[in-house]
Design an enzyme around this catalytic site. Structure first.
Site, mmCIF file in Angstrom:
data_model
loop_
_atom_site.group_PDB
_atom_site.id
_atom_site.type_symbol
_atom_site.label_atom_id
_atom_site.label_comp_id
_atom_site.label_asym_id
_atom_site.label_seq_id
_atom_site.Cartn_x
_atom_site.Cartn_y
_atom_site.Cartn_z
ATOM 1 N N PHE A 178 48.326 47.507 42.318
ATOM 2 C CA PHE A 178 46.745 47.227 42.711
ATOM 3 C C PHE A 178 46.180 47.160 41.451
ATOM 4 O O PHE A 178 46.317 47.824 40.512
ATOM 5 C CB PHE A 178 46.251 48.069 43.614
ATOM 6 N N CYS A 179 45.171 46.281 41.404
ATOM 7 C CA CYS A 179 44.041 46.388 40.231
ATOM 8 C C CYS A 179 42.566 45.924 41.107
ATOM 9 O O CYS A 179 42.546 46.002 42.309
ATOM 10 C CB CYS A 179 44.530 45.196 39.302
ATOM 11 N N THR A 180 41.780 45.718 40.134
ATOM 12 C CA THR A 180 40.402 45.537 40.779
ATOM 13 C C THR A 180 40.158 44.638 41.810
ATOM 14 O O THR A 180 39.618 44.707 42.904
ATOM 15 C CB THR A 180 39.510 45.150 39.513
ATOM 16 N N ILE A 207 41.348 46.481 45.048
ATOM 17 C CA ILE A 207 40.670 47.509 45.424
ATOM 18 C C ILE A 207 39.357 47.240 46.010
ATOM 19 O O ILE A 207 39.153 47.709 47.176
ATOM 20 C CB ILE A 207 40.467 48.815 44.307
#
Ligand code: ZN
Ligand code: ZN
Length: 302
Positions: A178-180, A207
């Site tokens: 996951f990332c932003t 996220i």
């Protein structure tokens, strides 16, 4: 949403024959709409975060919808009480997420399997064989991440490729990345697959989308989500994961050191902000006030 401004976060991988020309046109249109923010265009697509009034943002999204290259772009939208950018930058870049991988991995063909926030959430709950992997930088994961996630100690996304083999023992696990907003996972998941990781998944929409779809009380993500604009972070849950860099008290508020020469991003509680003149160290706090300025963020875009 009562706040007057909207912040957009988006990317789309699409082949662009003439990035310079597309960039020029895009800059013109963004200026016309009166948007502020940072938008990058490369031969592999577009990656942007920008803001404006509700009307300005709507106009821009309408323009994008009917654009021959950018139609179908998914926008993550946030309300804001203030404009979190001070300028508009529309620039070309060799690649969308600065990974220094260039054409070495092709996210469209080689990326990990996309999971919706609900599917991602379900897999964490039901599958004991998953490993959560935070594809962001350490200063981002410090103030919020998924419970039990691996958080690589990197300051730049491009450094992740040097660390892939640190996780070689997890090659047969299900890696949930996951990332932003999702763009870094496109490259990171392709990279991990190329390095021999068999089961790589990525959180679709990142996220920020997970935070909107999964109720706070059930969220597996705890704390804030770091963002690359003047808001610095947006809350996902109320948990405070980090500590003040000065005194160690529970705190997740970032400040940029007021010494313009330093400008370091550091965590600082209210009390220490007062006693240290909003500076990261006593040396910086002792710098003459004349050198202080509100400067742009030292970090690169997600
Ligand atoms: Zn403190
Ligand atoms: Zn400093």
């Amino acid at each position: 949403m009562q706040s007057p401004y909207r912040v957009l976060l988006y990317y789309k991988y699409v082949a662009i024959a003439d990035p310079e020309l597309t960039c020029y046109e895009h800059r013109m249109i963004c200026q016309k709409f009166g948007l502020l923010g940072r938008i990058y265009i490369s031969h592999e697509g577009i990656n942007g975060t920008c803001a404006g009034t509700l009307e300005q943002v709507k106009e821009y999204m309408r323009y994008m919808k009917f654009h021959p290259l950018f139609g179908g772009t998914e926008f993550k939208k946030d309300a804001s009480d203030f404009l979190p950018f001070r300028k508009l930058f529309v620039r070309t870049r060799p690649e969308l997420a600065a990974s220094d991988l260039f054409d070495a991995v092709d996210p469209a063909k080689e990326g990990g399997k996309h999971l919706s926030p609900a599917a991602f959430h379900d897999m964490i709950e039901k599958d004991p064989d998953v490993v959560l992997f935070d594809a962001r930088n350490i200063y981002e994961s410090r103030i919020g991440t998924f419970e039990g996630a691996i958080t690589p100690d990197i300051q730049n996304f491009r450094d992740l490729k040097e660390h892939v083999q640190d996780y070689a023992h997890l090659k047969d696990k299900k890696l949930l990345m996951f990332c932003t907003g999702g763009i870094r996972c496109e490259k990171a998941s392709a990279l991990f697959k190329k390095e021999g990781f068999e089961h790589v998944y990525q959180l679709s929409g990142g996220i920020v989308t997970y935070g909107k779809k999964i109720p706070k009380s059930k969220s597996k993500y705890k704390g804030k989500c770091f963002v690359f604009d003047d808001r610095i972070s947006v809350p996902i849950t109320d948990d405070v994961l980090a500590q003040c860099d000065h005194c160690g008290t529970s705190c997740d508020r970032y400040l940029n050191c007021t010494n313009a020469e330093c400008n370091k991003l550091f965590l600082c509680c209210d009390a220490c902000a007062q006693t240290h003149n909003h500076a990261c160290s006593s040396t910086c706090a002792a710098t003459p006030r004349s050198t202080w300025k509100r400067s742009d963020r030292p970090v690169t875009q997600a």
